[in-house]
Design a protein around this motif. Structure first.
Motif, PDB file in Angstrom:
ATOM      1  N   GLY A  22      37.322  56.321  37.775  1.00 50.38           N
ATOM      2  CA  GLY A  22      38.062  57.626  37.906  1.00 50.38           C
ATOM      3  C   GLY A  22      38.472  57.897  39.406  1.00 50.38           C
ATOM      4  N   CYS A  25      41.362  55.588  40.193  1.00 53.88           N
ATOM      5  CA  CYS A  25      42.776  55.848  39.511  1.00 53.88           C
ATOM      6  C   CYS A  25      43.305  57.262  40.373  1.00 53.88           C
ATOM      7  CB  CYS A  25      42.510  56.481  38.164  1.00 53.88           C
ATOM      8  SG  CYS A  25      42.436  55.032  37.099  1.00 53.88           S
ATOM      9  N   PHE A  26      42.212  58.036  40.904  1.00 53.64           N
ATOM     10  CA  PHE A  26      42.771  59.493  41.751  1.00 53.64           C
ATOM     11  C   PHE A  26      43.318  59.039  42.829  1.00 53.64           C
ATOM     12  CE2 PHE A  26      41.357  61.817  45.158  1.00 53.64           C
ATOM     13  CZ  PHE A  26      42.107  63.090  45.135  1.00 53.64           C
ATOM     14  N   GLU A  27      42.565  58.028  43.767  1.00 56.98           N
ATOM     15  CA  GLU A  27      43.102  57.842  44.820  1.00 56.98           C
ATOM     16  C   GLU A  27      44.331  57.154  44.607  1.00 56.98           C
ATOM     17  OE1 GLU A  27      44.125  55.300  48.132  1.00 56.98           O
ATOM     18  OE2 GLU A  27      43.541  54.475  46.279  1.00 56.98           O
ATOM     19  N   ALA A  29      46.720  57.569  42.593  1.00 56.75           N
ATOM     20  CA  ALA A  29      47.743  58.494  42.194  1.00 56.75           C
ATOM     21  C   ALA A  29      47.961  59.670  43.285  1.00 56.75           C
ATOM     22  CB  ALA A  29      47.057  59.514  40.859  1.00 56.75           C
ATOM     23  N   PHE A  35      51.354  59.416  38.924  1.00 56.65           N
ATOM     24  CA  PHE A  35      50.504  58.925  38.010  1.00 56.65           C
ATOM     25  C   PHE A  35      51.146  57.427  37.543  1.00 56.65           C
ATOM     26  CE2 PHE A  35      47.347  62.471  36.217  1.00 56.65           C
ATOM     27  CZ  PHE A  35      47.320  62.670  37.601  1.00 56.65           C
ATOM     28  N   SER A  50      45.714  58.985  33.617  1.00 61.22           N
ATOM     29  CA  SER A  50      45.941  60.594  33.355  1.00 61.22           C
ATOM     30  C   SER A  50      44.451  61.031  32.832  1.00 61.22           C
ATOM     31  CB  SER A  50      46.733  61.085  32.435  1.00 61.22           C
ATOM     32  OG  SER A  50      46.847  62.617  32.329  1.00 61.22           O
ATOM     33  N   VAL A  53      41.834  60.608  35.463  1.00 62.16           N
ATOM     34  CA  VAL A  53      41.637  61.734  36.655  1.00 62.16           C
ATOM     35  C   VAL A  53      41.063  63.056  35.844  1.00 62.16           C
ATOM     36  CG1 VAL A  53      43.375  63.289  37.948  1.00 62.16           C
ATOM     37  CG2 VAL A  53      43.806  60.739  38.103  1.00 62.16           C
ATOM     38  N   ARG A  54      41.707  63.327  34.816  1.00 63.46           N
ATOM     39  CA  ARG A  54      41.249  64.475  34.149  1.00 63.46           C
ATOM     40  C   ARG A  54      39.721  64.575  33.959  1.00 63.46           C
ATOM     41  NH1 ARG A  54      42.670  69.496  33.560  1.00 63.46           N
ATOM     42  NH2 ARG A  54      44.727  68.711  32.885  1.00 63.46           N
ATOM     43  N   GLU A  57      38.254  65.252  37.181  1.00 68.69           N
ATOM     44  CA  GLU A  57      38.216  66.910  37.309  1.00 68.69           C
ATOM     45  C   GLU A  57      37.203  67.567  36.614  1.00 68.69           C
ATOM     46  OE1 GLU A  57      42.841  67.758  38.344  1.00 68.69           O
ATOM     47  OE2 GLU A  57      42.485  67.380  36.314  1.00 68.69           O
ATOM     48  N   GLY A  78      41.778  68.563  46.066  1.00 70.08           N
ATOM     49  CA  GLY A  78      42.269  66.967  45.848  1.00 70.08           C
ATOM     50  C   GLY A  78      42.439  66.365  47.255  1.00 70.08           C
TER      51      GLY A  78
END
Length: 307
Positions: A22, A25-27, A29, A35, A50, A53-54, A57, A78
């Motif tokens: 996760g 993917c966040f880094e 995006a 995305f 997506s 990242v969700r 969160e 973020g």
């Protein structure tokens, strides 16, 4: 009363470690501000990024992106997490590079039987170093049983003992042997009988403690008798070969270990060389990984033995 659903959902997982996937993917995006581009860079689908990242969160209980008009913008949280994640991934990448370099610089320790090491492998070591300058190959002498716990990476051994079924072996070459002597001593040690070479009664048979049956096995295969000839014995095999070079007598010489002396004229082989049924193998504790230093060494050894 206002309810914080994200906080309720994650209140039981405050100390749970974050998902590395996760975070990755966040880094991506956050760095690419997309995305779609993050998915392409990670070889994932847009939906997978997506969802990752969700999920992150939800784990943190905070929003990391603001989603407006099909675009995403980092929140204050973020931006904080992006800075921390980039630092963390930077540390991980630096550590990985250090480990790769250490693995590359680590010596490859090869154990080899002393006579083969001295008379075949060491003379060819410069060619290996020229072909593979990135491999730090260290050679140690040893024969028979051994342990990989002693830091040995691989071992070259003749298959004249049982090394069990737990080791991985790569065949290098079949052993071929024949009597060898100094050319100047040929007329004394060998006679011609009907055009065929024959050991003379003046031949001095050189024996070694490490291969005590070498002459008997050769004579049995050739159908000749050895009785009545002088003998001299040495503690090590390479002593008997050196004695042959010196003209003291005639020794049973393995092809790989005398080929250089035969080529240079120091020794001659009046009976040629024939297989004795044994062979040499490269032994490793597990199967060799393709492309590794051991794999390149094994390929080089096989090619060199056939050259």
């Amino acid at each position: 009363m206002k309810t914080d659903r994200i906080g309720e959902k994650n209140s039981h997982s405050v100390n749970r470690p974050l998902s590395l996937g996760g975070l990755r993917c966040f880094e991506a995006a956050a760095r690419l501000e997309s995305f779609t581009q993050a998915a392409n860079s990670l070889s994932l689908t847009h939906g997978a990024v997506s969802r990752a990242v969700r999920g992150l969160e939800e784990e943190l209980g905070v929003a990391l992106f603001e989603r407006r008009h099909r675009r995403v913008y980092l929140t204050v949280a973020g931006r904080t997490l992006l800075q921390a994640s980039q630092q963390a991934f930077g540390i991980l990448e630096h550590s990985a590079q250090t480990l790769r370099q250490q693995a590359q610089d680590a010596p490859l320790i090869l154990s080899c039987e002393p006579t083969l090491l001295m008379r075949w492998l060491i003379p060819r070591l410069p060619a290996f170093q020229l072909a593979y300058p990135d491999i730090n190959l260290q050679l140690v002498a040893g024969g028979g049983q051994f342990s990989f716990h002693d830091g040995i990476s691989a071992a070259i051994r003749r298959n004249d003992f049982d090394w069990g079924d737990k080791l991985h072996s790569v065949a290098l070459f079949n052993e071929r042997v024949g009597p060898v002597c100094k050319p100047e001593m040929l007329r004394r040690f060998v006679t011609a009988n009907g055009g065929q070479p024959q050991l003379s009664q003046d031949a001095v048979l050189l024996h070694s403690a490490t291969r005590p049956d070498a002459w008997r096995q050769w004579a049995q295969a050739q159908g000749v008798a050895l009785a009545g000839r002088s003998e001299q014995r040495f503690d090590h095999f390479y002593f008997s070969l050196q004695a042959a070079v010196a003209g003291i007598g005639i020794a049973i010489g393995p092809w790989q270990q005398v080929r250089d002396d035969v080529a240079s004229g120091l020794l001659c082989a009046p009976f040629g060389f024939s297989s004795d049924g044994s062979g040499y193998c490269l032994l490793t504790p597990q199967e060799i990984r393709p492309g590794s230093a051991l794999a390149r060494l094994a390929d080089w050894l096989q090619l060199t033995a056939c050259a």
